[in-house]
Every structure is written in C-alpha cells, then in structure tokens.
Design a protein around this motif. Structure first.
Motif, PDB file in Angstrom:
ATOM      1  N   LEU A  34       0.826  -1.205   0.000  1.00 45.00           N
ATOM      2  CA  LEU A  34       0.000   0.000   0.000  1.00 45.00           C
ATOM      3  C   LEU A  34       0.861   1.256   0.000  1.00 45.00           C
ATOM      4  O   LEU A  34       0.552   2.241  -0.686  1.00 45.00           O
ATOM      5  CB  LEU A  34      -0.937   0.002   1.216  1.00 45.00           C
ATOM      6  CG  LEU A  34      -2.100  -0.979   1.164  1.00 45.00           C
ATOM      7  CD1 LEU A  34      -2.868  -0.964   2.481  1.00 45.00           C
ATOM      8  CD2 LEU A  34      -3.032  -0.646   0.022  1.00 45.00           C
ATOM      9  N   LYS A  35       1.937   1.222   0.770  1.00 45.38           N
ATOM     10  CA  LYS A  35       2.836   2.368   0.817  1.00 45.38           C
ATOM     11  C   LYS A  35       3.457   2.613  -0.558  1.00 45.38           C
ATOM     12  O   LYS A  35       3.566   3.752  -1.012  1.00 45.38           O
ATOM     13  CB  LYS A  35       3.930   2.121   1.861  1.00 45.38           C
ATOM     14  CG  LYS A  35       4.820   3.311   2.085  1.00 45.38           C
ATOM     15  CD  LYS A  35       5.819   3.034   3.189  1.00 45.38           C
ATOM     16  CE  LYS A  35       6.717   4.233   3.391  1.00 45.38           C
ATOM     17  NZ  LYS A  35       7.724   3.980   4.430  1.00 45.38           N
ATOM     18  N   MET A  36       3.840   1.543  -1.252  1.00 48.78           N
ATOM     19  CA  MET A  36       4.408   1.677  -2.594  1.00 48.78           C
ATOM     20  C   MET A  36       3.376   2.233  -3.579  1.00 48.78           C
ATOM     21  O   MET A  36       3.685   3.084  -4.412  1.00 48.78           O
ATOM     22  CB  MET A  36       4.924   0.312  -3.075  1.00 48.78           C
ATOM     23  CG  MET A  36       5.916   0.438  -4.200  1.00 48.78           C
ATOM     24  SD  MET A  36       6.645  -1.098  -4.807  1.00 48.78           S
ATOM     25  CE  MET A  36       6.579  -2.219  -3.459  1.00 48.78           C
ATOM     26  N   GLN A  37       2.135   1.774  -3.463  1.00 44.26           N
ATOM     27  CA  GLN A  37       1.072   2.284  -4.328  1.00 44.26           C
ATOM     28  C   GLN A  37       0.814   3.766  -4.064  1.00 44.26           C
ATOM     29  O   GLN A  37       0.592   4.538  -4.999  1.00 44.26           O
ATOM     30  CB  GLN A  37      -0.207   1.473  -4.134  1.00 44.26           C
ATOM     31  CG  GLN A  37      -0.172   0.089  -4.727  1.00 44.26           C
ATOM     32  CD  GLN A  37      -1.458  -0.684  -4.445  1.00 44.26           C
ATOM     33  OE1 GLN A  37      -2.344  -0.221  -3.753  1.00 44.26           O
ATOM     34  NE2 GLN A  37      -1.523  -1.895  -4.998  1.00 44.26           N
ATOM     35  N   ILE A  38       0.838   4.159  -2.796  1.00 41.32           N
ATOM     36  CA  ILE A  38       0.632   5.571  -2.456  1.00 41.32           C
ATOM     37  C   ILE A  38       1.750   6.429  -3.031  1.00 41.32           C
ATOM     38  O   ILE A  38       1.499   7.501  -3.596  1.00 41.32           O
ATOM     39  CB  ILE A  38       0.524   5.744  -0.922  1.00 41.32           C
ATOM     40  CG1 ILE A  38      -0.809   5.175  -0.433  1.00 41.32           C
ATOM     41  CG2 ILE A  38       0.634   7.209  -0.535  1.00 41.32           C
ATOM     42  CD1 ILE A  38      -0.938   5.116   1.069  1.00 41.32           C
ATOM     43  N   GLN A  44       2.623  10.163  -9.773  1.00 39.34           N
ATOM     44  CA  GLN A  44       1.771  10.394 -10.939  1.00 39.34           C
ATOM     45  C   GLN A  44       1.002  11.709 -10.797  1.00 39.34           C
ATOM     46  O   GLN A  44       0.839  12.457 -11.757  1.00 39.34           O
ATOM     47  CB  GLN A  44       0.803   9.230 -11.130  1.00 39.34           C
ATOM     48  CG  GLN A  44       1.456   7.952 -11.599  1.00 39.34           C
ATOM     49  CD  GLN A  44       0.488   6.784 -11.648  1.00 39.34           C
ATOM     50  OE1 GLN A  44      -0.659   6.890 -11.217  1.00 39.34           O
ATOM     51  NE2 GLN A  44       0.969   5.659 -12.159  1.00 39.34           N
ATOM     52  N   PHE A  45       0.522  11.983  -9.583  1.00 38.56           N
ATOM     53  CA  PHE A  45      -0.197  13.227  -9.343  1.00 38.56           C
ATOM     54  C   PHE A  45       0.700  14.435  -9.554  1.00 38.56           C
ATOM     55  O   PHE A  45       0.283  15.434 -10.158  1.00 38.56           O
ATOM     56  CB  PHE A  45      -0.780  13.235  -7.914  1.00 38.56           C
ATOM     57  CG  PHE A  45      -1.477  14.503  -7.563  1.00 38.56           C
ATOM     58  CD1 PHE A  45      -2.705  14.810  -8.138  1.00 38.56           C
ATOM     59  CD2 PHE A  45      -0.917  15.405  -6.672  1.00 38.56           C
ATOM     60  CE1 PHE A  45      -3.349  15.987  -7.823  1.00 38.56           C
ATOM     61  CE2 PHE A  45      -1.558  16.582  -6.358  1.00 38.56           C
ATOM     62  CZ  PHE A  45      -2.784  16.883  -6.930  1.00 38.56           C
ATOM     63  N   GLU A  46       1.932  14.363  -9.083  1.00 39.24           N
ATOM     64  CA  GLU A  46       2.874  15.473  -9.272  1.00 39.24           C
ATOM     65  C   GLU A  46       3.182  15.683 -10.759  1.00 39.24           C
ATOM     66  O   GLU A  46       3.249  16.811 -11.237  1.00 39.24           O
ATOM     67  CB  GLU A  46       4.160  15.227  -8.483  1.00 39.24           C
ATOM     68  CG  GLU A  46       4.011  15.392  -6.993  1.00 39.24           C
ATOM     69  CD  GLU A  46       3.593  16.790  -6.595  1.00 39.24           C
ATOM     70  OE1 GLU A  46       4.096  17.768  -7.200  1.00 39.24           O
ATOM     71  OE2 GLU A  46       2.750  16.903  -5.682  1.00 39.24           O
ATOM     72  N   ALA A  47       3.372  14.592 -11.499  1.00 33.83           N
ATOM     73  CA  ALA A  47       3.630  14.706 -12.940  1.00 33.83           C
ATOM     74  C   ALA A  47       2.423  15.315 -13.644  1.00 33.83           C
ATOM     75  O   ALA A  47       2.571  16.191 -14.514  1.00 33.83           O
ATOM     76  CB  ALA A  47       3.958  13.333 -13.521  1.00 33.83           C
ATOM     77  N   TYR A  48       1.225  14.890 -13.277  1.00 33.45           N
ATOM     78  CA  TYR A  48      -0.002  15.437 -13.862  1.00 33.45           C
ATOM     79  C   TYR A  48      -0.133  16.922 -13.532  1.00 33.45           C
ATOM     80  O   TYR A  48      -0.499  17.727 -14.386  1.00 33.45           O
ATOM     81  CB  TYR A  48      -1.216  14.658 -13.337  1.00 33.45           C
ATOM     82  CG  TYR A  48      -2.534  15.224 -13.770  1.00 33.45           C
ATOM     83  CD1 TYR A  48      -2.984  15.073 -15.073  1.00 33.45           C
ATOM     84  CD2 TYR A  48      -3.332  15.919 -12.867  1.00 33.45           C
ATOM     85  CE1 TYR A  48      -4.197  15.606 -15.469  1.00 33.45           C
ATOM     86  CE2 TYR A  48      -4.538  16.453 -13.255  1.00 33.45           C
ATOM     87  CZ  TYR A  48      -4.968  16.294 -14.559  1.00 33.45           C
ATOM     88  OH  TYR A  48      -6.160  16.824 -14.943  1.00 33.45           O
ATOM     89  N   ARG A  49       0.185  17.267 -12.296  1.00 37.74           N
ATOM     90  CA  ARG A  49       0.099  18.658 -11.864  1.00 37.74           C
ATOM     91  C   ARG A  49       1.066  19.532 -12.666  1.00 37.74           C
ATOM     92  O   ARG A  49       0.718  20.636 -13.094  1.00 37.74           O
ATOM     93  CB  ARG A  49       0.415  18.732 -10.375  1.00 37.74           C
ATOM     94  CG  ARG A  49       0.200  20.066  -9.775  1.00 37.74           C
ATOM     95  CD  ARG A  49       0.327  19.985  -8.256  1.00 37.74           C
ATOM     96  NE  ARG A  49       0.509  21.307  -7.739  1.00 37.74           N
ATOM     97  CZ  ARG A  49       1.352  21.628  -6.796  1.00 37.74           C
ATOM     98  NH1 ARG A  49       2.094  20.707  -6.239  1.00 37.74           N
ATOM     99  NH2 ARG A  49       1.466  22.857  -6.383  1.00 37.74           N
TER     100      ARG A  49
END
Length: 147
Positions: A34-38, A44-49
């Motif tokens: 779960l930690k790896m998925q987070i 991915q969120f930072e790249a999208y941002r």
C-alpha cells in the motif's frame, strides 16, 4: 522424559513462531504494498500537476498573443479607415491634356475599324468548309438520294 518435554516445547515454539511470522508478514507485506502504491500515486499526481501547469502557461501565452494580434488588427483597420476618409491629392480625378485625349480617341477608332474588319471576316465561311466539299462529309447530290 526431559527430552520429550524439550521436543514438545520445540514443536510448540515452532508452531507459535510460524503463526506469528505469518501474521507479522501479512500485516507488513500489505502495508509495504500500500505504501508503494501511495508513493506511485503521488508521483503520478505530481507529474499530472506539472503538465497542467505547463498547459495553463502555454494557454495564457497564446491568449496574450491573440490579444496582441487583435489589437494590431484593430489599429490597422482604424488607420485604413482614416486614410480612406481623408481627401488626398492622389484621389482627385486625373486631367488629361488635349493631345492625350486625341491619341485615346484615335486608338479607339482604330480598334473599332479592326472590329468591323473582323466582323466582315466572320461572314465568310472558313476555307475548311468551302464548296465543293471533299472528304467524308461531302453532301450527297439529290439524284443519288432518290435511288
């Protein structure tokens, strides 16, 4: 008997250790996954941002360029309108001298004479269709038609 108690304690310790290890690994294995998925989701969120920020910056730049072009077009149209509304010397009709008017009239009469000659030439048939005809499209005499 001492050796029997030792073997039983060893077996009991192994069974308890097996279940404790399984329980511990199950909790830590899922938590690690779960930690790896987070972390992946955050990356991915930072790249999208970053992509969204770059897109908005380029859209803002294009909007400013369009505004600049529209402003320049409005200035050009306004200047063109002012030029057309003003009376300029070059907009006044040109006055021809008598000699120029005579030469224009003479050229017109020459052109008219040439047109008259070409109209006369149109009344005569071209040489290709002169009588008597020769070739495939020669008219058949009436005497031959009656046969």
């Amino acid at each position: 008997m001492d050796w029997l108690i030792g073997i039983l304690l060893l077996i009991a310790g192994a069974i308890i250790g097996f279940f404790l290890a399984r329980l511990y690994l199950a909790k830590t294995g899922d938590a690690a996954e779960l930690k790896m998925q987070i972390e992946n989701s955050q990356q991915q969120f930072e790249a999208y941002r970053k992509d969204v920020v770059e897109q908005l910056a380029s859209a803002r730049q294009l909007a400013s360029e369009v505004t600049d072009i529209q402003h320049r077009l409005n200035l050009f149209l306004q200047d063109s309108q002012h030029l057309l509304e003003q009376d300029k010397d070059w907009q006044q009709p040109l006055l021809f001298s008598e000699e120029t008017i005579r030469s224009i009239r003479k050229a017109n009469t020459l052109n008219r004479d040439r047109r008259d000659d070409s109209e006369l030439a149109d009344e005569t048939p071209p040489r290709d269709y002169s009588e008597p005809g020769s070739g495939l499209f020669t008219p058949v005499p009436k005497a031959m038609k009656e046969d």
